[in-house]
Enzyme design. Structure first.
Site, PDB file in Angstrom:
ATOM      1  N   HIS A  83     -15.948  10.890  34.019  1.00  0.00           N
ATOM      2  CA  HIS A  83     -15.236  11.997  33.375  1.00  0.00           C
ATOM      3  C   HIS A  83     -13.736  11.676  33.328  1.00  0.00           C
ATOM      4  O   HIS A  83     -13.098  11.778  32.281  1.00  0.00           O
ATOM      5  CB  HIS A  83     -15.480  13.307  34.126  1.00  0.00           C
ATOM      6  N   ASP A 112       4.247   2.253   6.049  1.00  0.00           N
ATOM      7  CA  ASP A 112       3.065   2.054   6.905  1.00  0.00           C
ATOM      8  C   ASP A 112       3.565   1.622   8.271  1.00  0.00           C
ATOM      9  O   ASP A 112       4.765   1.608   8.530  1.00  0.00           O
ATOM     10  CB  ASP A 112       2.114   0.983   6.313  1.00  0.00           C
ATOM     11  N   TRP A 148     -11.673   7.789  39.329  1.00  0.00           N
ATOM     12  CA  TRP A 148     -10.958   7.116  38.223  1.00  0.00           C
ATOM     13  C   TRP A 148      -9.856   6.239  38.779  1.00  0.00           C
ATOM     14  O   TRP A 148      -9.350   5.352  38.108  1.00  0.00           O
ATOM     15  CB  TRP A 148     -10.411   8.144  37.227  1.00  0.00           C
ATOM     16  N   SER A 175      -5.608  -2.749  23.806  1.00  0.00           N
ATOM     17  CA  SER A 175      -5.434  -1.912  22.619  1.00  0.00           C
ATOM     18  C   SER A 175      -4.140  -1.102  22.721  1.00  0.00           C
ATOM     19  O   SER A 175      -3.365  -1.022  21.766  1.00  0.00           O
ATOM     20  CB  SER A 175      -6.648  -0.997  22.486  1.00  0.00           C
ATOM     21  N   SER A 176      -3.892  -0.531  23.895  1.00  0.00           N
ATOM     22  CA  SER A 176      -2.672   0.274  24.068  1.00  0.00           C
ATOM     23  C   SER A 176      -1.422  -0.568  23.914  1.00  0.00           C
ATOM     24  O   SER A 176      -0.433  -0.127  23.327  1.00  0.00           O
ATOM     25  CB  SER A 176      -2.628   0.883  25.467  1.00  0.00           C
ATOM     26  N   HIS A 259       1.523   6.705  37.986  1.00  0.00           N
ATOM     27  CA  HIS A 259       2.445   7.795  37.742  1.00  0.00           C
ATOM     28  C   HIS A 259       3.090   7.717  36.363  1.00  0.00           C
ATOM     29  O   HIS A 259       3.053   8.700  35.627  1.00  0.00           O
ATOM     30  CB  HIS A 259       3.478   7.998  38.844  1.00  0.00           C
ATOM     31  N   GLU A 261       1.747   6.519  33.922  1.00  0.00           N
ATOM     32  CA  GLU A 261       0.625   6.869  33.047  1.00  0.00           C
ATOM     33  C   GLU A 261       0.549   8.382  32.807  1.00  0.00           C
ATOM     34  O   GLU A 261       0.273   8.827  31.704  1.00  0.00           O
ATOM     35  CB  GLU A 261      -0.692   6.365  33.669  1.00  0.00           C
ATOM     36  N   TYR A 263       2.945  10.364  32.626  1.00  0.00           N
ATOM     37  CA  TYR A 263       3.982  10.690  31.646  1.00  0.00           C
ATOM     38  C   TYR A 263       3.654  10.137  30.278  1.00  0.00           C
ATOM     39  O   TYR A 263       4.060  10.697  29.259  1.00  0.00           O
ATOM     40  CB  TYR A 263       5.362  10.270  32.162  1.00  0.00           C
ATOM     41  N   SER A 274       8.136  19.916  20.561  1.00  0.00           N
ATOM     42  CA  SER A 274       9.503  19.968  20.048  1.00  0.00           C
ATOM     43  C   SER A 274       9.561  19.995  18.521  1.00  0.00           C
ATOM     44  O   SER A 274      10.610  20.283  17.950  1.00  0.00           O
ATOM     45  CB  SER A 274      10.308  18.769  20.554  1.00  0.00           C
ATOM     46  N   HIS A 308       4.109   9.335  45.883  1.00  0.00           N
ATOM     47  CA  HIS A 308       3.762  10.733  46.201  1.00  0.00           C
ATOM     48  C   HIS A 308       2.255  10.957  46.100  1.00  0.00           C
ATOM     49  O   HIS A 308       1.757  11.986  46.501  1.00  0.00           O
ATOM     50  CB  HIS A 308       4.545  11.734  45.345  1.00  0.00           C
ATOM     51  N   HIS A 309       1.551   9.981  45.551  1.00  0.00           N
ATOM     52  CA  HIS A 309       0.082  10.055  45.562  1.00  0.00           C
ATOM     53  C   HIS A 309      -0.483   9.515  46.870  1.00  0.00           C
ATOM     54  O   HIS A 309      -1.696   9.504  47.065  1.00  0.00           O
ATOM     55  CB  HIS A 309      -0.500   9.270  44.395  1.00  0.00           C
ATOM     56  N   THR A 334      12.393  17.971  33.798  1.00  0.00           N
ATOM     57  CA  THR A 334      11.257  18.715  33.255  1.00  0.00           C
ATOM     58  C   THR A 334      11.674  20.167  33.002  1.00  0.00           C
ATOM     59  O   THR A 334      11.359  20.746  31.955  1.00  0.00           O
ATOM     60  CB  THR A 334      10.058  18.665  34.224  1.00  0.00           C
ATOM     61  N   LYS A 337      13.760  20.535  29.878  1.00  0.00           N
ATOM     62  CA  LYS A 337      12.988  20.588  28.636  1.00  0.00           C
ATOM     63  C   LYS A 337      12.473  21.997  28.384  1.00  0.00           C
ATOM     64  O   LYS A 337      12.552  22.518  27.269  1.00  0.00           O
ATOM     65  CB  LYS A 337      11.810  19.607  28.697  1.00  0.00           C
ATOM     66  N   ARG A 456     -11.742  17.491  47.086  1.00  0.00           N
ATOM     67  CA  ARG A 456     -12.225  17.173  45.735  1.00  0.00           C
ATOM     68  C   ARG A 456     -13.304  16.101  45.847  1.00  0.00           C
ATOM     69  O   ARG A 456     -13.509  15.531  46.917  1.00  0.00           O
ATOM     70  CB  ARG A 456     -11.052  16.697  44.870  1.00  0.00           C
TER      71      ARG A 456
END
Ligand code: HEM
Ligand SMILES: [Cu+2]
Lengths: 534, 367
Positions: A83, A112, A148, A175-176, A259, A261, A263, A274, A308-309, A334, A337, A456
Site C-alpha cells: 500500500h 513541448d 515501505w 523514471s523520476s 525526508h 521525498e 517534500y 498557489s 527525526h524519523h 511552512t 506559505k 502501527r
C-alpha cells in the site's frame, strides 16, 4: 483527459515531422507529445490509486475488530508495505509528473518538453515497474513485507518478492530522474521571451525545486536498496552487524532520501494551490517572492532533518537536539506559505467552485497535519508517538488531505483546458464534501489510537482500541467509494466528451498563459510561436 | 476539531475511547504528558486564530456578497512579523523539550540493570547488575491461539499478556539495555515514557524509575516480521520486599532446574519437555502441525534436517541459518531444552526416527 484535437492552420502544417500520427494503441506507445504523456501519467496514477486503495480497504477490514479474520499476519505485512510503496511511487509522484507534463509547457509558453523521446521512455518505464510490484504478490513468499521503509535486516530476510520490489523501485527511480532532467531543462531553457524566473507561475517554480530534490535523492534510495540486494545475494554485510555492518546505517541512508521525498510529494501540491487560490480569489498571489524563498528554504532544510524519523533508534544528546531544532525550524517556512495563501484570500472576491473547495480543504486539513508534525518534532513526545497510529494520522493528513486534495483541485481546475469540457459542478462539490468528511472520519480517530498506545503495522490489537478502529474502517470505505465518483466525473468530460463546452478562460481570475493564449481544449501542438511576456 | 478533541478529552475517560496518553507513572512520562498538553494548547490557539481569519474571510470576502477584490500582493512588515512570531513560539516550545530530552538521556547511576533482547517474536530478559543479578528468562505472548482466531472469547488483557513478566522494584532507577537477536525490535512501555529500538549486534540503553506499583503493558514498536503484533511487554512494578522475595524464588527455581549435565533422559521425558519448548519457540513459524509456512518457514514434518543426520539438526537449532528467519537458539535455550525439542521434532508428526538426543550431545556440539 484525452485532448487529441489537432488544430490545423496553427502555422505548422508544413512541418511534416509533426504530420505523422499513428492511431490506436501505437499512438500512445510511440507518442512524444507532452499532452499525451501527461494524460498517460495521470491515468496510470489513478489506476495505482485504486489498486493501493483496495489494499488499504483490505487492511481496514482486517482491523475492523480484534482477532484475525480475513488475512494472516504475513499477508497483512505485505498489504501495508505494498500500500505504501504503490501510493507513494505509483499514485502521488506520477500524478504530479502528469501535471508537470501537461502544465509546464503550457504555463511557460513552450511547444513541448525539452526531451520528448526521453519523456516517452520515462513514462513507459512505470507500467513495467508496476507490473513487477503486482507480480511480487504471486512469487513464493509473496510481496515485500518489511514496510515501505524496507528496514534492514528485516528486508534481507524476505523471499524473492523483495528482489522484484527492489528492481521496481530502481526502475521508478530512473523514471523520476529522467523526468526531472526533462523538467529542469524545459524550465530553464524554453520559457517564452520575457518570462524571467521571478515571473514564472508558482506551480512551475515548485516543480523546478522538486526536480532538483528528485535528482539529489533518488540515487540515494537506489544506493540503499542496492546494498540490501547485495546483502541478500552477494554475501556483503552492509547492514549485518555480525559481518561488521550496521543496520542503523540503512535508516540514515533511507531517510536522507525519505525526508526530501515527503517534500517531493508536497511542493508541487503547494504549486497547484498557489495557482488555484488566486484564480478564485480574483487577486494576485500574496508574497510571490517570499513564497519562492519559503519553498527553497523548505527544500534545503529538508536535507538536514532526516533523523527525526529515528529519534528512538540511537543518537547522542547533541544529535537529538540538532535534529529536533532543525525539524521545528521547518515549521516556519511552512507557516509562511499558509499565511500567504490566507492573505491571498483576504479581501479578494471569492467564489467556491470545486477547485477552490479542494484548495480551501487542503489549507484547513493540511495545516492540521503540520501541527501534528510539529508535535512529532518534539523529541520526547515523539518517543511516545513514534511507530504508532499517531504517525499514521500525521502522514495521511499531509499526504491525502495535502497532496491528494491538491491533485483533485488541480484536476478540476485544468480539466476544462485539457478536455474542452466543463466538469459537472454539482457532482464535483459532492466529491469534495464526501472526501472531506470521510477523510476525517477515517484518520482523525487515529490520533487517539496512537496516543493511547496502538503501534502501527500490527494485524491485530488489544480490545481497548476497538472503538476508534471501527470508526476508521467505516470512514475508509466511505472515502474509497467517493473516489469512484471522481472517476465518473473525469470520464464524463474526458473520454465520454459530455458536459458543457469550456470557454478559453472559464475562470475569471486565472491569468497564466494557458488561459490567456490558448483555446479550450488546448490544441495538440501549442505555442509553436512563443508568446511575448511583459 | 482540535478543540472538540480537547473537550472530549476532559469529559470522556472511558477506556474504550481513550483520547490521551496512558496515565504516566514515571517522571519522564509525566513530563512528556505535560509537554504534549502544553503543545496542544499552543496549537489550539494558533488554530483558532488562523482559521478564524480564514473563515471570516470566506464569509466576508465573497463575490456573492458583492465584495470587490483588492489588488495588494505584498507587505514586507506583515511578512516579517509572521515569520518572527512563529519563530518565537518555537523557542518557547524548544525550551521545556530540551530539558526533558536531557533528563531522558541520563542513564547514569542505575540501581538495577536489565538487558532486554528482542527475538522474533518474544522478549528475553537478563538481570545484569543489582539485586537479582543472574536471573534470566524469556517472555512469550500468553494469549492462546484460539482467542486470536476467534474460537474463544477474548480475555481481559488480550494480546497484552505474557507468561513471564519483567519484575522490577518500585522507586528504583532501572536501566534497560536493549539489543536484538535477528532484526530490529523496539522496547516500549507507554506508562514509563520509554521507547528504545533493539538493534541486532548493538547495545543501546534507556531508563525508568516507576513511582507506582502495578502492572504496565507495552508492545514491540518496530515492525519485525510476521508476529510483530504478538510480542507484548509486561512489567510488574512491586515493592522492595516483594521484589526481594521474587528474586529468592527465581534463584531457587533456577537451582532446581540446573540439571546434572550428564544425566541420561528417557525418551518420554525428552518428548514431553520438547513439546512444550516447541510450542513456545518453534510453532510460530514451523506451525504446531510441523507443516511450516513455505517457503519462508519450511515444514519440519518429513524434512531432510529433521529426519536425516542428527548432528546437522543440532547444528541448525544451535546456530540458526544465517540470512533466514531461523534464529540461533543456542543463546536462548539450555542444553536440556534443545535436546528435548530436537528429540520431539525427530519423533513428532510423520517423523519416526526413534532418535533421542541427550543434553550432553548438545553440550558437546556447542564447542
Ligand atoms: C511542519 C512540517 C512537518 C513536520 C515538522 C514533520 C515532522 C515529522 C516527524 C518528526 C516525523 C517522524 C514521526 C515518527 O516516525 O515518529 C514525520 C513523519 C512523516 N511525515 Fe512529516 N512533518 C511535516 C510535514 C510533512 C509533510 C508536508 C509530509 C508529506 C507530504 C510529511 C510526511 C511524513 C511521512 C510520510 C512520515 C512517516 C514516514 C514513515 O515513518 O513511514 N510530513 N513527520
Ligand atoms: Cu521527515
Amino acid at each position: 483527459m484525452s485532448a487529441v484535437i489537432d488544430t490545423p492552420g496553427h502555422g505548422h502544417a508544413d512541418q511534416d515531422d509533426h504530420a505523422y500520427h499513428p492511431s490506436g494503441l501505437m499512438r500512445w506507445v510511440t507518442t512524444t507529445n507532452h499532452k499525451d504523456i501527461g494524460t498517460m501519467y495521470l491515468w496510470f496514477s489513478f489506476t495505482m490509486l485504486l489498486i493501493g486503495g483496495v489494499l488499504a480497504l483490505t487492511i481496514r477490514s482486517e482491523l475492523f475488530e480484534p482477532g484475525m479474520q480475513i488475512v494472516n499476519p504475513e499477508f497483512f505485512n505485505q498489504l501495508t508495505t505494498m500500500h505504501g510503496i504503490i501510493m507513494v511511487f505509483g499514485a502521488i509522484m506520477p500524478a504530479f509528473v502528469g501535471f508537470a507534463n501537461w502544465q509546464i509547457p503550457l504555463m511557460i509558453g513552450a511547444p513541448d518538453m525539452a526531451f520528448a523521446r526521453m519523456n516517452n521512455w520515462s513514462f513507459w518505464l512505470l507500467p513495467v515497474a508496476a507490473s513487477l510490484l503486482v507480480i511480487s504478490f504471486f512469487v513464493p513468499g509473496g510481496a515485500p513485507a518489511a514496510g515501505w521503509t524496507l528496514y534492514a535486516p528485516l528486508s534481507t530476510q524476505m523471499g524473492p518478492g523483495m528482489d522484484l520490489g527492489i528492481f521496481a523501485l530502481h526502475i521508478m527511480g530512473a523514471s523520476s530522474i529522467m523526468g526531472s532532467i526533462n523538467i529542469i531543462t524545459t524550465i530553464l531553457n524554453m520559457r517564452a521571451p520575457g518570462m524571467t524566473l521571478m515571473k514564472m507561475p508558482m506551480f512551475v517554480w515548485t516543480w523546478l525545486i522538486t526536480a532538483y530534490l528528485l535528482i539529489a535523492v533518488m540515487p540515494v534510495l537506489a544506493g540503499a536498496i542496492t546494498m540490501v540486494l547485495a546483502d541478500r545475494h552477494f554475501g556483503t554485510s552492509f547492514f549485518n552487524a555480525a559481518g561488521g555492518g550496521d543496520p542503523v546505517m540503512f535508516q540514515h541512508i533511507f531517510w536522507f532520501f525519505g525526508h526530501p521525498e515527503v517534500y517531493i510529494m508536497i511542493l508541487p501540491a503547494f504549486g497547484i494551490i498557489s495557482q488555484v487560490i488566486p484564480a478564485f480569489a480574483r487577486k494576485p498571489l500574496f508574497g510571490y517572492a517570499s513564497m519562492v524563498y519559503a519553498t527553497s528554504s523548505i527544500a534545503i532544510l529538508s536535507f538536514i532533518v532526516w533523523a527525526h524519523h529515528m529519534f528512538t533508534v540511537v543518537m547522542p544528546t547533541a544529535g537529538l537536539l540538532f535534529f529536533m531544532y532543525a525539524t521545528m525550524l521547518i515549521a516556519v517556512p511552512t507557516g509562511v506559505k499558509v499565511f500567504n495563501w490566507l492573505a491571498t484570500m483576504w479581501k479578494g472576491s471569492m467564489t467556491f467552485e470545486t477547485p477552490m473547495l479542494f484548495a480551501v480543504g487542503f489549507l484547513f486539513v493540511f495545516t492540521m497535519g503540520g501541527f501534528t508534525g510539529l508535535m512529532l518534532a518534539i523529541m520526547p513526545v515523539d518517543v511516545q508517538l513514534q511507530d504508532t497510529y499517531y504517525v499514521v494520522a500525521h502522514f495521511h493528513y499531509v499526504l491525502v488531505a495535502g497532496s491528494l486534495f491538491a491533485i483533485f483541485a488541480g484536476t478540476y481546475f485544468w480539466i476544462p483546458k485539457w478536455t474542452g469540457r466543463m466538469y459537472d459542478e454539482t457532482l464535483g462539490k459532492w466529491h469534495f464534501w464526501l472526501s472531506l468528511v470521510f477523510f476525517n472520519i477515517t484518520f482523525f480517530p487515529m490520533h487517539f489510537l496512537g496516543l493511547a498506545g496502538m503501534p502501527r503495522r500490527i494485524p491485530d490489537y488489544a480490545a481497548q482500541f476497538t472503538g476508534f478502529n471501527e470508526i476508521a474502517t467505516i470512514g475508509a470505505f466511505g472515502f474509497g467509494l467517493s473516489q469512484l465518483l471522481f472517476l465518473y466525473i473525469v470520464l464524463k468530460c474526458g473520454p465520454l466528451g459530455k458536459g458543457e463546452k469550456a470557454p478559453a478562460r472559464p475562470w475569471e481570475g486565472a491569468d497564466t498563459l494557458e488561459w490567456t493564449h490558448l483555446p479550450s481544449p488546448a490544441p495538440y501542438h501549442s505555442f509553436h510561436d512563443q508568446p511575448e511576456v511583459k | 476539531m482540535v478543540g472538540l478533541a480537547l473537550a472530549l478529552n476532559a469529559g470522556l475517560a472511558s477506556a474504550a475511547y481513550r483520547l490521551n496518553f496512558q496515565p504516566p507513572v514515571t517522571r519522564i512520562a509525566s513530563e512528556i504528558y505535560d509537554l504534549h498538553m502544553l503543545m496542544m494548547y499552543v496549537i489550539l490557539v494558533i488554530f483558532c486564530v488562523v482559521f478564524g481569519v480564514m473563515f471570516y474571510s470566506i464569509y466576508a470576502h465573497r463575490k456573492s456578497v458583492g465584495h470587490k477584490a483588492e489588488q495588494f500582493h505584498e507587505n514586507t512588515t506583515v511578512e516579517i512579523i509572521w515569520t518572527v512570531i512563529p519563530f518565537v513560539i518555537l523557542i518557547g516550545m524548544a525550551w521545556p523539550a530540551t530539558k526533558t530530552l536531557i533528563a531522558f538521556k541520563d542513564t547514569s547511576n542505575p540501581d538495577l540493570t536489565i538487558k532486554a533482547t528482542g527475538y522474533q517474536w518474544k522478549w528475553g530478559y537478563d538481570y545484569i547488575k543489582g539485586e537479582g543479578e543472574g536471573i534470566a528468562f524469556l517472555s512469550n505472548l500468553a494469549t492462546p491461539q484460539d482467542q486470536i482466531h476467534n474460537q474463544k472469547p477474548k480475555g481481559e488483557n488480550y494480546l497484552l499478556e505474557v507468561d513471564n513478566p519483567l519484575v522490577v522494584p518500585v522507586d528504583k532507577k532501572v536501566r534497560i539495555l536493549t539489543t536484538a537477536n535477528d532484526v530490529i525490535h523496539s522496547f516500549w512501555v507507554p506508562a514509563f515514557g520509554i521507547k528504545q529500538d533493539a538493534i541486532p549486534g548493538f547495545v543501546r540503553d534507556t531508563w525508568f524509575k516507576a513511582d507506582k506499583e502495578g502492572t504496565y503493558r507495552g508492545q514491540c514498536a518496530e515492525l519485525c516480521g510476521k508476529d510483530h503484533g504478538f510480542m507484548p511487554i509486561v512489567v510488574e512494578v512491586v515493592s522492595a520486599e516483594k521484589y526481594t522475595q521474587w528474586v529468592a524464588e527465581q534463584k531457587k527455581k533456577s537451582a532446581a532446574a540446573a540439571e546434572d549435565p550428564n544425566k541420561q533422559w528417557t525418551m518420554a521425558e525428552l518428548q514431553t519437555k520438547g513439546e512444550k519448548v516447541y510450542a513456545a519457540n518453534c510453532a510460530a513459524c514451523h506451525q504446531p502441525t510441523g507443516k511450516g509456512l513455505p517457503p519462508a518457514f519450511p515444514a519440519l514434518d518429513g524434512s531432510k534436517v529433521a529426519t536425516g543426520d542428527k548432528s546437522v539438526h543440532i547444528d541448525t537449532v544451535l546456530n540458526g541459518k544465517p540470512g533466514t528467519a531461523m534464529a540461533a537458539f543456542g543463546k536462548q535455550l539450555s542444553d536440556a531444552d534443545i535436546a528435548a525439542v530436537i528429540t520431539y521434532e525427530r519423533n513428532a508428526w510423520g517423523n519416526k526416527t526413534g532418535d533421542a538426543v541427550q543434553p550432553a550431545e548438545v553440550k558437546a556440539a556447542r564447542k
